[in-house]
Structure formats: C-alpha cells, structure tokens
Design a protein around this motif. Sequence first.
Motif, PDB file in Angstrom:
ATOM      1  N   THR A 108       0.831  -1.486   0.005  1.00 51.07           N
ATOM      2  CA  THR A 108      -0.129   0.191  -0.302  1.00 51.07           C
ATOM      3  C   THR A 108       0.913   1.191   0.487  1.00 51.07           C
ATOM      4  OG1 THR A 108       0.367  -0.322   1.981  1.00 51.07           O
ATOM      5  CG2 THR A 108      -1.994  -1.150   1.358  1.00 51.07           C
ATOM      6  N   LYS A 123       1.177   2.615  -3.524  1.00 56.84           N
ATOM      7  CA  LYS A 123       0.628   3.301  -3.889  1.00 56.84           C
ATOM      8  C   LYS A 123       0.083   2.997  -5.592  1.00 56.84           C
ATOM      9  CE  LYS A 123      -0.710   7.204  -0.887  1.00 56.84           C
ATOM     10  NZ  LYS A 123      -0.546   8.486   0.001  1.00 56.84           N
ATOM     11  N   MET A 131      -5.163   0.938  -5.507  1.00 58.04           N
ATOM     12  CA  MET A 131      -5.914   2.054  -4.723  1.00 58.04           C
ATOM     13  C   MET A 131      -7.560   1.977  -5.463  1.00 58.04           C
ATOM     14  SD  MET A 131      -3.408   5.428  -4.383  1.00 58.04           S
ATOM     15  CE  MET A 131      -4.942   6.220  -4.020  1.00 58.04           C
TER      16      MET A 131
END
Lengths: 313, 335
Positions: free
Chosen positions: A4, A7, A12
């Motif tokens: 995460t 990104k 996302m």
Amino acid sequence: MARTAKKNPVDMSFSFITAVASFSVIVFIIGILYVLISESSLAIGKFGVIKFVTSTDWDPVKESFGALTNIYGTVVTTIFSLIISIPVAIGIAIFVTEISPNFLKGPIGVAIELLAAIPSIIYGMWGLFTLSPIMSNHVEPFLKKIFGSVPLIGILFQGTPMGIDILTASVILSIMIIPFTASISRDSFDLTPAVVKESAYAIGATKWEVVKNVVIPYSKLGVFGGVVLSLGRAIGETMAVAFVLGNNHRITTSLLDAAATITVTLANEFAEADKDIYLSALFYLALVLFVMSFITLAMAKFFLIRAERKYSR
Amino acid sequence: MKTFLKFALTLALVFSFTHGYAAESLNGAGATFPYPVYSAWAFDYNKVTGIRLNYQSIGSGGGIRQITERTVDFGASDAPLRPEQLNKDRLLQFPAVVGGVVPVVNLPGVKDGQLKLDSDAVCKIYLGEIRKWDDPRIKALNPQIKLPNSDITVVHRSDGSGTTAIFTNYLSGICPAWKSKVGAGTSVNWPAGIGGKGNEGVSNYTKRTAASIGYVEFAYAQQNKLVYVLLKNPAGNFVEPSFKTFEDAAATANFNPKEDFNLWLVNAPGKNSWPIAGATFILLAKEKTASNKKVTVFFDWAFKNGDRKAQELIYVPLPAALKDKVRGYWKTNGL
C-alpha cells in the motif's frame, strides 16, 4: 502493508471501491432510519414513546394507535417458531453430518437449501390453502383435546381452532427458518476435527455420546449464530404469516387465537392507510421493528463475543 | 468515431421513442378494486386511439397521496373524498364505475338467496351480539328455513380495503350502535370474528368454515360460487345482489356534482336497490387542465363503449343519467 505504501493505482482504486461499498451500507441504514423517524414524527408527537409501546389500542377509525399488540404478536410467533424449529434443525444437522449414509447427504442437503429458496409468498398461499385447513381440522382439535384441560399449558389451547392463529403462523415460520439453522449447524458440525471425534469413539463413546459431548460443545457457537440468523428472519417475515395470522389487534393467551405482528400489520394496512396520522403510526411501527431487530442483533453479538472469549481461554 | 456515432444515434432514437410515448400516455394509480376494468378499458382504448394508459393498483390510500403530490395524471379511490379535502388539495372527483359488496354464508342446506337478513341482524351479527344462527331475530326473518343451533363464525377482512369501507359505511348508516362503537373506515377495530387477507382470504375462510358469514366483492361471490343472502333495503324489500339491484342503487342515490359526487352508495332509497354498493372514484389535479382533458376523454370513451366490457368483468356501469351528470361536472370545471 508494504504494497500500500507504493500506492499502486489498481490497488488504490480497488480499496476505494470496497470502501465505498461498505460505507454505502451505513449510508443506507442512516437514510432508512431518517425516513422512518421523519415519517413517524407526527405519531411520535401525538402518542409519545412510552404510551405508544404500552398501549393495546389499534383503532384507525378513532385514530388511536398503540404498538403493544403488534410487539406481543411478533415476540410470541418468533419464540414459538424457534421452539419448533431449533430441535428439528439440529436433528437434521446431526443426521446429515454424523448418522446418514453418504449417498443420502447430498439429496437432504439440496432439499434443505431448496426450502430456503422458496419465496415467502408461496409459503403464505400454501399456509392459507393447505396448512390452515389441516391445522384447524386435525392438528389443533387434537392438541386441544390433549392439552386443553392440563393446568397452565391448557391456557395455550383455548378457543375454537380456526387455523388462522399464532400456532399456524409459528409452524409456517419455523418451516421457513429451519434451512438457516440447519445448514449453518451442519457446517459447524462438519468443522469438528475428525481426530477429536475418533478419539472419543476410540475410548468407547457411543454415537449419542460423541454428538452430545464432543460435536455440540465444539460447534455451539456456530449453531448459536445460525439460530440468531433465523431469529432475525422470523422477526421480519411478512408475507408468509400475513395470510394466516388474521391481523387481530388483541393480546391473547391462546395459541389458537388470531394475532398481529408488526410486519403483518404493515402489509395489511399500509396500502389503504388513508389518514396522515394512520400512515405515520404505521411508520412508527416500522421504526419500533427496526429498533427491536437492532436490540436482538446487539444482544446476540454480545453473547457471541462473551462465548467466544470464554471459549478461547 | 464510427462506433461512437452509432452509439449516439441509437441513444437519440431510444430517447425520441420514449419521448413519443410520454406524449401519448396517461398515468394513474390507486384503488385495487377497479383495476381489472380500468386495464381492460385501457387495452381497448389503446387499440382505438394508440394512447397508452398505465394504471398501477397500489391501493386507494396510495392513489390519494400520489395525486395530492401530483406524481400521476389521475388518482383512483374507492372512498369518496369530502369537498373540503378536495378543495384543500385542489382536486376534482367523479365516479367511474360501481361495484357491490355481498354478505355470503356457509350454512348446511342453505342455498343461494334463501337466507334473508335485515340490516339490524347483519349489524348485530358483526357486533357479536347475535351469536347463534337460530337466534329469534334471524328466525323471525326466515320462518321457512331450519336454522342450526351453532355458533356464528364472523369473517371480515384483515387488511385495509375499500370493500371494508363500503361495508362499514353500510353498517354505520343503519345501525347507531355500530356507528358509536366501531365506525367506518378501510380498517376498523372489529368487535368479533376472524380476519382473512383479501377477498380470497375471506371467501376461503367462509367456504371452509361451517356456520360462517363473510362479506366479499360481488365478483368474488359469483366466481367462487359462494352462497349470498337476501338483504332488506331501506325501502323495505328483500333484494338479491345483481346488476339490476346495483344499478338501481346507483340510479336512485343522490349523487350531487356540486359536492363532487361525495357519496357512499349504501342504503340507497330505490325500491330495488341493493343496500351495500359503492362507486369507485377518479381524482384529478385541478390545475393540470391539459392532462385532465386527456383523462376525461378516456372516461368519456369508456362511458360510451365500455359498458359491456365492465359487465363481463362483473362491474356495474354507471346509469346513463349519472354519466351525464359526470359530463356536466367536467364541463363546469372547464374540461
């Protein structure tokens, strides 16, 4: 976790979509609650909370409304449907997992799931045309003859058996919720490790003892979850009971009397509610049901969490 | 680009079609009771004129709300609204078709039209004061029938309905005790009996339960071969439910256009009037002249060409004089 941080756009947007899906549920619930409260504000203002839930009046002509008879009907039909359905459902689950020969497991499992797939209006019509005559001609006179003069229990079997009553409604409800309790109990029974069961058999336990002392204690949380799920269904069930409960706004002690649940009242009277206060009182009833379901679920969750804690220790 | 053009073209086509439909369709909502006849008329009307009429049978209460909120072109209600309420919500009201409610019984050995009841007996039975079929008050009306000494099972509607409204208005009109104790409405606090959901529920329970009495729409009594009773009307005659007696009720009742036809068609004064009939009403929004015109053109057509269809479906067409009154009402309201 590390991913995460990077990104990744796909990641996302994926998490965004799942978040939207989840939050939409909360938005819906708040929206429903808002509509219920705003639509029932007229009745809330006129009858208040305590007076509404403790009054047995339900008189559209004189515009005097109270929810107690409906709450009573909902609670009583739910309790009796659970009393009938739980033993049957657990019996089915035990038979399918522990006793039945392999070639029977498939058909019985499919039959249970089919039972869950039948629309509730079908149960309603079946109840009106088939079950209700059977109940009024055979089952109820029989029960009345046996229990009618027994002290205490006898109160439950007074009156003329008409087939439009709490007993018939509870039987239909129990048939409707058996699949939920049964299939979840079956799945939880299946989760009992074979090693534990075999050890029990190895020390000479009979089938009954294995079920009683190993399988059920091991899976009681799952079974409880299944019961809660069916409880929720029984509280909110409408069409299946609308035809056989008679929508009678009185508190009765006999199972052979007509009654009204909240959902039955709504289904019966919503379309022709021609006064503002009448409609508002019906919305108020819906709000009461909403709160009742919420309390039931919360209580179930509370017990589940406590049981889980005790269990994991 | 080509695909985009194709797509845009299709979209434009689709929208132009739906738009075309919107111009040629009427939307109505309300009472469930007249739904079969309205949709039959709409079907024939569509064949003749190409105009579509969509009618949603959501119940009278819903119909009144929807026309009050102006979401439909016309509303329909089994209960007439009072002129004050019509003024407040700026609505017009006129009757479209008539139906009747019929008490039906299940008594061993009693056939169609054999049992005679007067208003007092019906009222006392539904109040729970007459409990046995061989009560002297019933016996006196039926000296020729051997009535059993069994308990009367009273069957009523469990759901709110226009049928109940008509029936309870009938009882309130002839029976002061009923009026003060129970009153009239789409659902009431029944003093006695069991509730069946819908006409099908009541007819089912009545058929199944010996020594029972219920009330259903005329069409249901006919289709389900239920045993109807003869009722004594205000003129003092025992009448049987039929097209003739319903029509007589509609013709002799005092429908007043100046009061927007606000009238329950019960206890009509005619010699052969069936005492429990009811007109079902159409509601229009006063200011929507253009769409109102289309609705009245439809009903004018139905008044001229729809009588046979209505009778096939066991509804009673309005008598000619009443139709003219309705047309006059349209005229005075600029339609």
